[in-house]
Design a protein around this motif. Structure first.
Motif, PDB file in Angstrom:
ATOM      1  N   MET A 103     -20.415   9.862 -16.824  1.00  0.00           N
ATOM      2  CA  MET A 103     -21.435   8.818 -16.668  1.00  0.00           C
ATOM      3  C   MET A 103     -21.230   8.073 -15.352  1.00  0.00           C
ATOM      4  SD  MET A 103     -22.327   5.676 -19.246  1.00  0.00           S
ATOM      5  CE  MET A 103     -23.768   4.645 -18.974  1.00  0.00           C
ATOM      6  N   GLU A 104     -22.299   7.897 -14.590  1.00  0.00           N
ATOM      7  CA  GLU A 104     -22.194   7.175 -13.328  1.00  0.00           C
ATOM      8  C   GLU A 104     -21.814   5.719 -13.569  1.00  0.00           C
ATOM      9  OE1 GLU A 104     -24.696   8.846  -9.696  1.00  0.00           O
ATOM     10  OE2 GLU A 104     -25.957   7.976 -11.260  1.00  0.00           O
ATOM     11  N   HIS A 105     -21.105   5.146 -12.592  1.00  0.00           N
ATOM     12  CA  HIS A 105     -20.625   3.783 -12.756  1.00  0.00           C
ATOM     13  C   HIS A 105     -20.467   3.113 -11.400  1.00  0.00           C
ATOM     14  CE1 HIS A 105     -17.039   6.369 -12.269  1.00  0.00           C
ATOM     15  NE2 HIS A 105     -16.569   5.357 -11.552  1.00  0.00           N
ATOM     16  N   VAL A 106     -20.201   1.822 -11.434  1.00  0.00           N
ATOM     17  CA  VAL A 106     -19.823   1.057 -10.261  1.00  0.00           C
ATOM     18  C   VAL A 106     -18.299   1.018 -10.231  1.00  0.00           C
ATOM     19  CG1 VAL A 106     -19.902  -1.213  -9.138  1.00  0.00           C
ATOM     20  CG2 VAL A 106     -21.915  -0.354 -10.389  1.00  0.00           C
ATOM     21  N   LEU A 107     -17.702   1.447  -9.116  1.00  0.00           N
ATOM     22  CA  LEU A 107     -16.247   1.427  -8.996  1.00  0.00           C
ATOM     23  C   LEU A 107     -15.842   0.165  -8.248  1.00  0.00           C
ATOM     24  CD1 LEU A 107     -13.472   2.749  -9.329  1.00  0.00           C
ATOM     25  CD2 LEU A 107     -13.882   3.993  -7.184  1.00  0.00           C
ATOM     26  N   ALA A 108     -15.187  -0.762  -8.953  1.00  0.00           N
ATOM     27  CA  ALA A 108     -14.756  -2.035  -8.363  1.00  0.00           C
ATOM     28  C   ALA A 108     -13.252  -1.992  -8.155  1.00  0.00           C
ATOM     29  CB  ALA A 108     -15.130  -3.197  -9.285  1.00  0.00           C
ATOM     30  N   CYS A 109     -12.810  -2.204  -6.920  1.00  0.00           N
ATOM     31  CA  CYS A 109     -11.396  -2.070  -6.566  1.00  0.00           C
ATOM     32  C   CYS A 109     -10.829  -3.447  -6.228  1.00  0.00           C
ATOM     33  CB  CYS A 109     -11.240  -1.136  -5.371  1.00  0.00           C
ATOM     34  SG  CYS A 109     -12.116   0.437  -5.560  1.00  0.00           S
ATOM     35  N   ILE A 110      -9.829  -3.895  -6.985  1.00  0.00           N
ATOM     36  CA  ILE A 110      -9.277  -5.235  -6.765  1.00  0.00           C
ATOM     37  C   ILE A 110      -7.776  -5.171  -6.535  1.00  0.00           C
ATOM     38  CG2 ILE A 110     -11.067  -6.398  -8.103  1.00  0.00           C
ATOM     39  CD1 ILE A 110      -8.998  -6.714 -10.367  1.00  0.00           C
ATOM     40  N   ASP A 111      -7.286  -6.212  -5.845  1.00  0.00           N
ATOM     41  CA  ASP A 111      -5.848  -6.416  -5.697  1.00  0.00           C
ATOM     42  C   ASP A 111      -5.588  -7.906  -5.856  1.00  0.00           C
ATOM     43  OD1 ASP A 111      -6.713  -7.545  -3.348  1.00  0.00           O
ATOM     44  OD2 ASP A 111      -5.709  -6.120  -2.016  1.00  0.00           O
ATOM     45  N   ALA A 112      -4.446  -8.373  -5.375  1.00  0.00           N
ATOM     46  CA  ALA A 112      -4.070  -9.770  -5.589  1.00  0.00           C
ATOM     47  C   ALA A 112      -4.647 -10.710  -4.539  1.00  0.00           C
ATOM     48  CB  ALA A 112      -2.548  -9.895  -5.610  1.00  0.00           C
ATOM     49  N   SER A 113      -5.536 -10.238  -3.677  1.00  0.00           N
ATOM     50  CA  SER A 113      -6.127 -11.094  -2.650  1.00  0.00           C
ATOM     51  C   SER A 113      -7.210 -11.979  -3.256  1.00  0.00           C
ATOM     52  CB  SER A 113      -6.724 -10.252  -1.522  1.00  0.00           C
ATOM     53  OG  SER A 113      -7.949  -9.671  -1.933  1.00  0.00           O
ATOM     54  N   SER A 114      -7.642 -12.977  -2.476  1.00  0.00           N
ATOM     55  CA  SER A 114      -8.699 -13.883  -2.929  1.00  0.00           C
ATOM     56  C   SER A 114     -10.065 -13.211  -2.922  1.00  0.00           C
ATOM     57  CB  SER A 114      -8.733 -15.136  -2.043  1.00  0.00           C
ATOM     58  OG  SER A 114      -8.999 -14.790  -0.697  1.00  0.00           O
ATOM     59  N   TYR A 115     -10.150 -11.988  -2.409  1.00  0.00           N
ATOM     60  CA  TYR A 115     -11.417 -11.253  -2.428  1.00  0.00           C
ATOM     61  C   TYR A 115     -11.724 -10.678  -3.806  1.00  0.00           C
ATOM     62  CZ  TYR A 115     -11.649 -11.488   2.664  1.00  0.00           C
ATOM     63  OH  TYR A 115     -11.732 -11.931   3.958  1.00  0.00           O
ATOM     64  N   ALA A 116     -10.765 -10.692  -4.715  1.00  0.00           N
ATOM     65  CA  ALA A 116     -10.954 -10.066  -6.025  1.00  0.00           C
ATOM     66  C   ALA A 116     -12.117 -10.697  -6.781  1.00  0.00           C
ATOM     67  CB  ALA A 116      -9.667 -10.163  -6.847  1.00  0.00           C
ATOM     68  N   ASP A 117     -12.248 -12.022  -6.731  1.00  0.00           N
ATOM     69  CA  ASP A 117     -13.349 -12.686  -7.439  1.00  0.00           C
ATOM     70  C   ASP A 117     -14.692 -12.230  -6.895  1.00  0.00           C
ATOM     71  OD1 ASP A 117     -11.579 -14.051  -9.016  1.00  0.00           O
ATOM     72  OD2 ASP A 117     -11.784 -15.969  -7.982  1.00  0.00           O
ATOM     73  N   SER A 118     -14.809 -12.160  -5.569  1.00  0.00           N
ATOM     74  CA  SER A 118     -16.064 -11.744  -4.957  1.00  0.00           C
ATOM     75  C   SER A 118     -16.379 -10.290  -5.283  1.00  0.00           C
ATOM     76  CB  SER A 118     -15.992 -11.937  -3.438  1.00  0.00           C
ATOM     77  OG  SER A 118     -17.214 -11.614  -2.824  1.00  0.00           O
ATOM     78  N   VAL A 119     -15.357  -9.427  -5.297  1.00  0.00           N
ATOM     79  CA  VAL A 119     -15.564  -8.029  -5.674  1.00  0.00           C
ATOM     80  C   VAL A 119     -16.117  -7.941  -7.100  1.00  0.00           C
ATOM     81  CG1 VAL A 119     -14.383  -5.856  -6.223  1.00  0.00           C
ATOM     82  CG2 VAL A 119     -13.863  -7.066  -4.095  1.00  0.00           C
ATOM     83  N   CYS A 120     -15.538  -8.730  -8.012  1.00  0.00           N
ATOM     84  CA  CYS A 120     -16.004  -8.707  -9.400  1.00  0.00           C
ATOM     85  C   CYS A 120     -17.441  -9.227  -9.513  1.00  0.00           C
ATOM     86  CB  CYS A 120     -15.069  -9.528 -10.285  1.00  0.00           C
ATOM     87  SG  CYS A 120     -13.442  -8.776 -10.544  1.00  0.00           S
ATOM     88  N   ASP A 121     -17.741 -10.324  -8.832  1.00  0.00           N
ATOM     89  CA  ASP A 121     -19.088 -10.894  -8.899  1.00  0.00           C
ATOM     90  C   ASP A 121     -20.119  -9.934  -8.318  1.00  0.00           C
ATOM     91  OD1 ASP A 121     -17.971 -13.157 -10.005  1.00  0.00           O
ATOM     92  OD2 ASP A 121     -17.939 -14.292  -8.129  1.00  0.00           O
ATOM     93  N   LEU A 122     -19.802  -9.310  -7.199  1.00  0.00           N
ATOM     94  CA  LEU A 122     -20.726  -8.369  -6.571  1.00  0.00           C
ATOM     95  C   LEU A 122     -20.884  -7.114  -7.427  1.00  0.00           C
ATOM     96  CD1 LEU A 122     -22.386  -8.313  -3.963  1.00  0.00           C
ATOM     97  CD2 LEU A 122     -20.462  -7.183  -2.833  1.00  0.00           C
ATOM     98  N   SER A 123     -19.813  -6.692  -8.066  1.00  0.00           N
ATOM     99  CA  SER A 123     -19.873  -5.524  -8.951  1.00  0.00           C
ATOM    100  C   SER A 123     -20.709  -5.822 -10.188  1.00  0.00           C
ATOM    101  CB  SER A 123     -18.467  -5.092  -9.356  1.00  0.00           C
ATOM    102  OG  SER A 123     -17.706  -4.714  -8.227  1.00  0.00           O
ATOM    103  N   ALA A 124     -20.595  -7.032 -10.725  1.00  0.00           N
ATOM    104  CA  ALA A 124     -21.422  -7.422 -11.871  1.00  0.00           C
ATOM    105  C   ALA A 124     -22.895  -7.418 -11.484  1.00  0.00           C
ATOM    106  CB  ALA A 124     -21.001  -8.801 -12.376  1.00  0.00           C
ATOM    107  N   TRP A 125     -23.201  -7.921 -10.300  1.00  0.00           N
ATOM    108  CA  TRP A 125     -24.582  -7.900  -9.793  1.00  0.00           C
ATOM    109  C   TRP A 125     -25.097  -6.469  -9.699  1.00  0.00           C
ATOM    110  CZ3 TRP A 125     -26.182  -5.737  -5.044  1.00  0.00           C
ATOM    111  CH2 TRP A 125     -27.498  -6.012  -4.688  1.00  0.00           C
TER     112      TRP A 125
END
Length: 283
Positions: free
Chosen positions: A1-23
């Motif tokens: 099944m196709e999906h959005v691949l969200a890649c996070i680490d311990a940086s402060s960009y993780a929140d933005s990655v999650c928010d953009l991935s949810a969008w």
């Protein structure tokens, strides 16, 4: 099944990655695979740095201590990753993601992302990782490696998230730009968003016709404007982005070979580095 691949680490960009991935998940109606990679440590280099030219008995003791510290550090990284994934999953669900699954891996970050992108519609990643988080004006080396090697569109998150309300499409009629235009036309990710097509080149009939043709392909039901302005692409594009509230920049990625980029630089790298909005790159 196709999906959005969200890649996070311990940086402060993780929140933005999650928010953009949810969008992206909401608009595509696809689940999110939330990935965190515990990177391999270089134990040999650590021993070389710490053992030094000291007595044999002390060196043997130090090696044992290093092994113990390395084991403790590995456990700490695993636990930190588990907590990151838990927090990221909750943020995605709070943001209305279609569905969420988490994946905790050990190994090379770039290699793991390229492995997991096979079933992804889009890869979402932060502009800088934890090791380069405060290197203002730069992008992380792993980000560039992912974008160059990936066969999927890569959505690069800025530090602060603002829901995309408009698109700025950097267009130069190159093969990469044409592929990006096809994505704009076909993907539900962009439905309903107004588009500004910007070309940094001289005003002439051929360039104007190319812009008009691109606008026509986006369809009459979409709000489309065009800008043709002579100047350096990175300056012209950045100005249009800055003047567009809630912008997301869409562009083809790395039209020149890596060797040429080393000599003359790259508009792609410059735009990721300088703009403070999400950037969608299409190979």
């Amino acid at each position: 099944m196709e999906h959005v691949l969200a890649c996070i680490d311990a940086s402060s960009y993780a929140d933005s990655v999650c928010d953009l991935s949810a969008w992206a998940s909401r608009r595509l109606q696809m689940p999110v695979e939330l990935l965190h990679v515990v990177q391999r440590s270089d134990a040999v280099a650590a021993r070389g740095d710490l053992s030094g030219a000291i007595g044999l008995g002390v060196k043997t003791s130090l090696m044992q201590e290093l092994v113990q510290l390395e084991a403790a550090d590995a456990k700490l990284k695993v636990e930190r990753g588990r907590l990151l994934l838990e927090a990221g999953e909750q943020r995605l669900r709070d943001g209305g993601a279609f569905d969420v699954r988490t994946l905790h891996r050990h190994g090379g970050i770039v290699e793991t992302i390229l492995e997991r992108e096979e079933g992804a519609r889009v890869v979402v990643i932060g502009k800088r990782g934890a090791s380069h988080e405060f290197a203002t004006g730069h992008i992380g080396s792993k980000i560039e490696r992912v974008v160059r090697a990936s066969t999927r569109p890569v959505l690069v998150a800025s530090r602060s998230y603002v829901e995309p309300q408009a698109l700025v499409f950097a267009y130069d009629a190159s093969p990469a730009a044409e592929r990006a235009l096809v994505r704009l036309v076909e993907s539900p990710l962009f439905n309903g968003l107004p588009v500004t097509i910007v070309m940094a080149d001289t005003e002439n009939e051929a360039h104007r016709r190319a812009l008009d043709d691109a606008a026509a392909r986006l369809g009459v039901e979409r709000e489309v404007t065009t800008t043709l302005e002579r100047g350096k692409p990175e300056a012209v594009i950045a100005r249009v982005v800055e003047q567009t509230p809630g912008a997301m920049l869409v562009m083809g990625a790395y039209g020149h070979s890596p060797i040429r980029t080393l000599i003359v630089g790259s508009t792609t790298t410059t735009m990721i580095r300088t703009v403070r909005v999400p950037v969608l790159l299409v190979r």
